[in-house]
Enzyme design. Sequence first.
Site, PDB file in Angstrom:
ATOM      1  N   HIS A   1      33.943  46.025  49.450  1.00  0.00           N
ATOM      2  CA  HIS A   1      32.785  46.318  48.588  1.00  0.00           C
ATOM      3  C   HIS A   1      32.223  47.693  48.924  1.00  0.00           C
ATOM      4  O   HIS A   1      31.855  48.456  48.025  1.00  0.00           O
ATOM      5  CB  HIS A   1      31.664  45.290  48.831  1.00  0.00           C
ATOM      6  CG  HIS A   1      31.999  43.888  48.419  1.00  0.00           C
ATOM      7  ND1 HIS A   1      31.968  42.829  49.291  1.00  0.00           N
ATOM      8  CD2 HIS A   1      32.360  43.370  47.227  1.00  0.00           C
ATOM      9  CE1 HIS A   1      32.287  41.719  48.658  1.00  0.00           C
ATOM     10  NE2 HIS A   1      32.540  42.016  47.404  1.00  0.00           N
TER      11      HIS A   1
ATOM     12  N   HIS B   1      31.703  43.223  52.335  1.00  0.00           N
ATOM     13  CA  HIS B   1      32.660  43.651  53.358  1.00  0.00           C
ATOM     14  C   HIS B   1      33.100  45.083  53.060  1.00  0.00           C
ATOM     15  O   HIS B   1      32.606  45.694  52.094  1.00  0.00           O
ATOM     16  CB  HIS B   1      33.849  42.683  53.439  1.00  0.00           C
ATOM     17  CG  HIS B   1      34.494  42.433  52.103  1.00  0.00           C
ATOM     18  ND1 HIS B   1      35.200  43.401  51.424  1.00  0.00           N
ATOM     19  CD2 HIS B   1      34.530  41.329  51.319  1.00  0.00           C
ATOM     20  CE1 HIS B   1      35.646  42.897  50.285  1.00  0.00           C
ATOM     21  NE2 HIS B   1      35.242  41.642  50.184  1.00  0.00           N
TER      22      HIS B   1
ATOM     23  N   SER C   1      38.443  40.200  51.708  1.00  0.00           N
ATOM     24  CA  SER C   1      37.870  39.243  50.772  1.00  0.00           C
ATOM     25  C   SER C   1      36.723  38.521  51.467  1.00  0.00           C
ATOM     26  O   SER C   1      36.777  38.284  52.683  1.00  0.00           O
ATOM     27  CB  SER C   1      38.946  38.215  50.378  1.00  0.00           C
ATOM     28  OG  SER C   1      38.350  37.062  49.841  1.00  0.00           O
ATOM     29  N   SER C   2      35.713  38.163  50.676  1.00  0.00           N
ATOM     30  CA  SER C   2      34.576  37.429  51.251  1.00  0.00           C
ATOM     31  C   SER C   2      35.017  36.095  51.827  1.00  0.00           C
ATOM     32  O   SER C   2      34.385  35.544  52.724  1.00  0.00           O
ATOM     33  CB  SER C   2      33.520  37.173  50.172  1.00  0.00           C
ATOM     34  OG  SER C   2      33.156  38.390  49.583  1.00  0.00           O
ATOM     35  N   ARG C   3      36.122  35.559  51.285  1.00  0.00           N
ATOM     36  CA  ARG C   3      36.586  34.241  51.749  1.00  0.00           C
ATOM     37  C   ARG C   3      37.263  34.303  53.115  1.00  0.00           C
ATOM     38  O   ARG C   3      37.454  33.261  53.744  1.00  0.00           O
ATOM     39  CB  ARG C   3      37.578  33.651  50.746  1.00  0.00           C
ATOM     40  CG  ARG C   3      36.946  33.288  49.419  1.00  0.00           C
ATOM     41  CD  ARG C   3      38.006  32.872  48.426  1.00  0.00           C
ATOM     42  NE  ARG C   3      37.495  32.855  47.064  1.00  0.00           N
ATOM     43  CZ  ARG C   3      36.960  31.790  46.468  1.00  0.00           C
ATOM     44  NH1 ARG C   3      36.889  30.648  47.093  1.00  0.00           N
ATOM     45  NH2 ARG C   3      36.512  31.874  45.236  1.00  0.00           N
TER      46      ARG C   3
ATOM     47  N   GLN D   1      31.718  30.443  37.172  1.00  0.00           N
ATOM     48  CA  GLN D   1      33.112  30.866  37.347  1.00  0.00           C
ATOM     49  C   GLN D   1      33.837  30.037  38.401  1.00  0.00           C
ATOM     50  O   GLN D   1      35.011  30.274  38.683  1.00  0.00           O
ATOM     51  CB  GLN D   1      33.196  32.363  37.652  1.00  0.00           C
ATOM     52  CG  GLN D   1      32.745  32.793  39.036  1.00  0.00           C
ATOM     53  CD  GLN D   1      32.809  34.299  39.201  1.00  0.00           C
ATOM     54  OE1 GLN D   1      31.987  35.027  38.647  1.00  0.00           O
ATOM     55  NE2 GLN D   1      33.784  34.789  39.955  1.00  0.00           N
TER      56      GLN D   1
HETATM   57  O1  PAF Z   1      34.800  39.733  41.691  1.00  0.00           O
HETATM   58  C1  PAF Z   1      33.697  39.153  41.861  1.00  0.00           C
HETATM   59  O2  PAF Z   1      33.060  39.211  42.925  1.00  0.00           O
HETATM   60  C2  PAF Z   1      33.107  38.347  40.708  1.00  0.00           C
HETATM   61  O3  PAF Z   1      34.113  37.715  39.981  1.00  0.00           O
HETATM   62  C3  PAF Z   1      32.198  39.189  39.792  1.00  0.00           C
HETATM   63  C4  PAF Z   1      32.964  40.286  39.102  1.00  0.00           C
HETATM   64  C5  PAF Z   1      31.059  39.794  40.593  1.00  0.00           C
HETATM   65  C6  PAF Z   1      31.596  38.281  38.704  1.00  0.00           C
HETATM   66  O4  PAF Z   1      30.844  37.249  39.254  1.00  0.00           O
END
Ligand code: PAF
Length: 282
Positions: A37, A34, A185-187, A61
């Site tokens: 980024h 988005h 945010s991607s979400r 994660q």
């Molecule tokens: O912020 C993110 O998108 C993720 O936590 C990252 C830093 C790419 C690690 O997977």
Amino acid sequence: MKIFESKKELNIYLDDIRYKNMKIGFVPTMGCIHKGHLSLIKKTISENDIAVCSIFVNPVQFNNTDDFKKYPRTLDEDIAKLESANCDILFAPSEKEIYPEPPVEQYNLAGLDNVMEGKYRPGHFNGVVTVIKRLFDIIGQCNAYFGEKDYQQLVIINHIVKQLSLPVNIHSVETCREDDGLAMSSRNILLTIEERKAAPLLYQSLLYVKKNIRNKPPEKLKEDVKTKINSNPLFKLDYIEIAHKDNLLPANDKIINPDLYRVFIAAYLGNVRLIDNISLSD
Ligand code: PAF
């Protein structure tokens, strides 16, 4: 844009770039690219000779498998966006490429992972650091760019880079916001129309704390935000916290120097978990 799936091929290619004395800038992402980024990519391009972006939805994660499954994956659109932003290299590895065996690393994060996101998402930051360390090993010496929206992540990555003396300079970039204040945010694309309309309440809550930080104690400000958010049935607040910008310790007493603090919020809006934070400095 060159696209690599193999860590070995990318590593050799970048070694050659470094040999030519060219500066490498790196933006790690989980995709669903988005404007936030793209602002990191833009800064990377302006400060380096080669801009590398990675897209890898890192399973370790996610402390919730459903969240991992639901995480948006939009690789074709992402490639088009990165190409039009003039990104030079995309690294888009498979899960096997990053984790040929299930990872077992355990990092000492000096308690920075015991507060806020760490409390609500056990193991999340160990998973972030696990993938980031592996990505940094593949990319090698570079400038790496992270958004302040994930501020706790930024502090933890800075910590691990220092602790392990990694050859990486970390740069932070301000959060990009929609016109109504919602942090990009991607979400966000997972929100319903009604939830999207309600979402700016998170940023408004942060601004409320910032505006009143000199007149009211932290506990009272947090109570006010809790009451406001919980009165809207679309939200479920995880936390509102006022914490030191470097050690992330919560502020309990009246704050004398707001420049040293940030206010953080995390809440579910329907099924989508959103986070945000801002500095309390004027
Ligand atoms: O912020 C993110 O998108 C993720 O936590 C990252 C830093 C790419 C690690 O997977």
